[in-house]
Design a protein around this motif. Structure first.
Motif, PDB file in Angstrom:
ATOM      1  N   LEU A  11       0.166  25.424  39.818  1.00  0.00           N
ATOM      2  CA  LEU A  11       0.504  24.878  38.500  1.00  0.00           C
ATOM      3  C   LEU A  11       1.988  24.537  38.414  1.00  0.00           C
ATOM      4  N   LEU A  12       2.841  25.384  38.991  1.00  0.00           N
ATOM      5  CA  LEU A  12       4.274  25.117  38.984  1.00  0.00           C
ATOM      6  C   LEU A  12       4.585  23.794  39.679  1.00  0.00           C
ATOM      7  N   SER A  13       3.906  23.542  40.794  1.00  0.00           N
ATOM      8  CA  SER A  13       4.129  22.293  41.522  1.00  0.00           C
ATOM      9  C   SER A  13       3.617  21.101  40.720  1.00  0.00           C
ATOM     10  N   ALA A 181      -0.251  28.499  32.946  1.00  0.00           N
ATOM     11  CA  ALA A 181       0.740  29.164  33.798  1.00  0.00           C
ATOM     12  C   ALA A 181       1.428  30.299  33.051  1.00  0.00           C
ATOM     13  N   ALA A 182       1.774  30.068  31.781  1.00  0.00           N
ATOM     14  CA  ALA A 182       2.439  31.111  31.000  1.00  0.00           C
ATOM     15  C   ALA A 182       1.538  32.342  30.843  1.00  0.00           C
ATOM     16  N   LEU A 183       0.247  32.117  30.565  1.00  0.00           N
ATOM     17  CA  LEU A 183      -0.681  33.236  30.410  1.00  0.00           C
ATOM     18  C   LEU A 183      -0.850  33.998  31.725  1.00  0.00           C
ATOM     19  N   LEU A 184      -0.993  33.250  32.822  1.00  0.00           N
ATOM     20  CA  LEU A 184      -1.165  33.897  34.120  1.00  0.00           C
ATOM     21  C   LEU A 184       0.089  34.678  34.523  1.00  0.00           C
ATOM     22  N   MET A 185       1.254  34.142  34.138  1.00  0.00           N
ATOM     23  CA  MET A 185       2.487  34.858  34.451  1.00  0.00           C
ATOM     24  C   MET A 185       2.558  36.188  33.725  1.00  0.00           C
ATOM     25  N   ILE A 186       2.090  36.189  32.479  1.00  0.00           N
ATOM     26  CA  ILE A 186       2.075  37.447  31.724  1.00  0.00           C
ATOM     27  C   ILE A 186       1.126  38.441  32.387  1.00  0.00           C
ATOM     28  N   VAL A 187      -0.054  37.948  32.819  1.00  0.00           N
ATOM     29  CA  VAL A 187      -1.029  38.819  33.485  1.00  0.00           C
ATOM     30  C   VAL A 187      -0.454  39.373  34.783  1.00  0.00           C
ATOM     31  N   ALA A 241      12.599  26.215  34.386  1.00  0.00           N
ATOM     32  CA  ALA A 241      12.828  27.650  34.577  1.00  0.00           C
ATOM     33  C   ALA A 241      11.725  28.274  35.428  1.00  0.00           C
ATOM     34  N   PHE A 242      10.469  27.901  35.187  1.00  0.00           N
ATOM     35  CA  PHE A 242       9.357  28.452  35.965  1.00  0.00           C
ATOM     36  C   PHE A 242       9.500  28.093  37.437  1.00  0.00           C
ATOM     37  N   CYS A 243       9.821  26.820  37.709  1.00  0.00           N
ATOM     38  CA  CYS A 243       9.958  26.391  39.107  1.00  0.00           C
ATOM     39  C   CYS A 243      11.124  27.100  39.790  1.00  0.00           C
ATOM     40  N   LEU A 244      12.198  27.309  39.058  1.00  0.00           N
ATOM     41  CA  LEU A 244      13.328  28.042  39.625  1.00  0.00           C
ATOM     42  C   LEU A 244      12.956  29.498  39.865  1.00  0.00           C
ATOM     43  N   GLY A 245      12.198  30.065  38.919  1.00  0.00           N
ATOM     44  CA  GLY A 245      11.781  31.449  39.079  1.00  0.00           C
ATOM     45  C   GLY A 245      10.874  31.660  40.276  1.00  0.00           C
ATOM     46  N   GLY A 246      10.092  30.641  40.620  1.00  0.00           N
ATOM     47  CA  GLY A 246       9.203  30.769  41.769  1.00  0.00           C
ATOM     48  C   GLY A 246       9.784  30.237  43.055  1.00  0.00           C
ATOM     49  N   SER A 247      11.059  29.846  43.043  1.00  0.00           N
ATOM     50  CA  SER A 247      11.650  29.200  44.218  1.00  0.00           C
ATOM     51  C   SER A 247      12.071  30.189  45.298  1.00  0.00           C
ATOM     52  N   THR A 248      12.412  31.418  44.917  1.00  0.00           N
ATOM     53  CA  THR A 248      12.800  32.429  45.905  1.00  0.00           C
ATOM     54  C   THR A 248      12.067  33.730  45.595  1.00  0.00           C
ATOM     55  N   TYR A 249      11.863  34.520  46.595  1.00  0.00           N
ATOM     56  CA  TYR A 249      11.093  35.758  46.416  1.00  0.00           C
ATOM     57  C   TYR A 249      11.725  36.701  45.387  1.00  0.00           C
ATOM     58  N   PRO A 250      13.051  36.963  45.424  1.00  0.00           N
ATOM     59  CA  PRO A 250      13.606  37.894  44.427  1.00  0.00           C
ATOM     60  C   PRO A 250      13.430  37.406  42.991  1.00  0.00           C
ATOM     61  N   MET A 251      13.453  36.072  42.774  1.00  0.00           N
ATOM     62  CA  MET A 251      13.382  35.548  41.418  1.00  0.00           C
ATOM     63  C   MET A 251      11.953  35.496  40.875  1.00  0.00           C
ATOM     64  N   ARG A 252      10.955  35.778  41.709  1.00  0.00           N
ATOM     65  CA  ARG A 252       9.578  35.773  41.221  1.00  0.00           C
ATOM     66  C   ARG A 252       9.326  36.892  40.222  1.00  0.00           C
ATOM     67  N   SER A 253      10.172  37.903  40.253  1.00  0.00           N
ATOM     68  CA  SER A 253      10.035  38.986  39.280  1.00  0.00           C
ATOM     69  C   SER A 253      10.337  38.502  37.863  1.00  0.00           C
ATOM     70  N   LEU A 254      10.958  37.320  37.733  1.00  0.00           N
ATOM     71  CA  LEU A 254      11.279  36.781  36.416  1.00  0.00           C
ATOM     72  C   LEU A 254      10.077  36.150  35.731  1.00  0.00           C
ATOM     73  N   LEU A 255       9.059  35.740  36.493  1.00  0.00           N
ATOM     74  CA  LEU A 255       8.000  34.894  35.955  1.00  0.00           C
ATOM     75  C   LEU A 255       7.220  35.562  34.825  1.00  0.00           C
ATOM     76  N   GLY A 256       6.867  36.833  34.982  1.00  0.00           N
ATOM     77  CA  GLY A 256       6.112  37.509  33.940  1.00  0.00           C
ATOM     78  C   GLY A 256       6.868  37.574  32.621  1.00  0.00           C
ATOM     79  N   MET A 258       9.201  35.476  31.720  1.00  0.00           N
ATOM     80  CA  MET A 258       9.293  34.103  31.203  1.00  0.00           C
ATOM     81  C   MET A 258       8.084  33.762  30.339  1.00  0.00           C
ATOM     82  N   GLY A 259       6.894  34.106  30.823  1.00  0.00           N
ATOM     83  CA  GLY A 259       5.695  33.848  30.038  1.00  0.00           C
ATOM     84  C   GLY A 259       5.726  34.586  28.710  1.00  0.00           C
ATOM     85  N   LEU A 260       6.172  35.837  28.734  1.00  0.00           N
ATOM     86  CA  LEU A 260       6.287  36.612  27.496  1.00  0.00           C
ATOM     87  C   LEU A 260       7.323  35.996  26.562  1.00  0.00           C
TER      88      LEU A 260
END
Length: 298
Positions: A11-13, A181-187, A241-256, A258-260
């Protein structure tokens, strides 16, 4: 959980491509020109590009926030230009040409300034934000936005009829993909969200209402301009913001988070919307609207 993360990545892509295409297809020079020439346009740029990021960084630094919450609030403030704001401006009887000009212009400026913005955020919030390399940024965010954007403008010039036909499904895909994507990120981020304490929610509400107040004041004396600037200031671009959050492994912790934040931001803005509708009803005169037959992109 791996399946959920794979769907989020897909979805991010997809919706960054849809964002660029919808912005390009919505590129009507006459409407953009009307918005850019208005005095409130420059004030709107200043609010979204300077005042809101400064407010977000200030709140994130002053309040006792967890690194992830602080990073999300700051990152979202540095990604302006969400076209969905036009729907809200339309519902609120705001100045649509002004909001359209701000949406397109802010998206382009945000893309161009992204390497610099991420470098600044990496220094201010080193624990949560680790900027990707320029190659990753170019391949995952910048080009996926700019190429469809240019194609949308080209199609708009060559065949306006087909451009109008394509705009609606592109908007629907973007809106649906963003919501899913926002809902899945929260999950996916539920384990992290359990540890998000009270001050994180307070900061999200403060930045939302503070951004709306800054935009509303900058739009004076015309009520419709105040509405357009307030909504544009609040609705930062989660696609970037979502694409940036998923761009590197450490920043993936931001995604949940972000959805909230999207959910909290939507709920926190409701009091302003209710008050603003009543305020506009009591006012006379004000901003312009789109010409007959022209639809506002969402």
């Amino acid at each position: 959980m791996h399946v959920v993360q794979a769907i989020i990545g897909l979805l991010l892509s997809g919706f960054i491509l849809a964002l660029g295409l919808t912005q390009g297809l919505a590129w009507h020079l006459e409407d953009l020109g009307r918005g850019v020439r208005q005095p409130a346009f420059k004030r709107g740029l200043w609010v979204s590009l300077v005042a809101v990021p400064v407010l977000a960084v200030f709140v994130a630094k002053v309040l006792p926030l967890q690194p992830v919450a602080a990073g999300v609030i700051a990152l979202m403030a540095f990604c302006p230009g969400l076209p969905m704001s036009l729907n809200v401006v339309h519902q609120q009887k705001g100045n649509l040409p002004l909001a359209l000009a701000l949406s397109v212009t802010l998206s382009l400026i945000a893309i161009m300034l992204m390497p610099f913005s991420l470098a600044v955020l990496g220094v201010l919030f080193p624990v949560a934000i680790q900027p990707p390399s320029y190659g990753v940024l170019l391949s995952k965010v910048i080009l996926p936005f700019l190429v469809p954007f240019a194609l949308g403008i080209g199609l708009q010039k060559l065949s306006p009829v087909w451009a109008r036909r394509l705009l609606k499904p592109a908007k629907v895909f973007f809106n649906v993909a963003l919501g899913v994507a926002a809902l899945l990120m929260i999950v996916a981020g539920i384990p992290l969200l359990k540890h998000l304490h009270f001050w994180g929610f307070v900061a999200m509400v403060l930045v939302t209402l503070g951004s709306a107040a800054l935009g509303h004041l900058a739009g004076r004396p015309r009520p419709q301009d105040s509405t357009a600037l307030a909504i544009s200031a609040v609705f930062g671009n989660p696609a970037f913001a979502f694409c940036l959050g998923g761009s590197t492994y450490p920043m993936r912790s931001l995604l949940g988070v972000m959805g909230l934040y999207l959910l909290v931001r939507t709920l926190a803005l409701l009091p302003y919307q209710i008050w603003n509708k009543r305020h506009l009803t009591s006012e006379r005169g004000g901003g312009t609207s789109l010409p007959a037959g022209r639809r506002a992109p969402a």
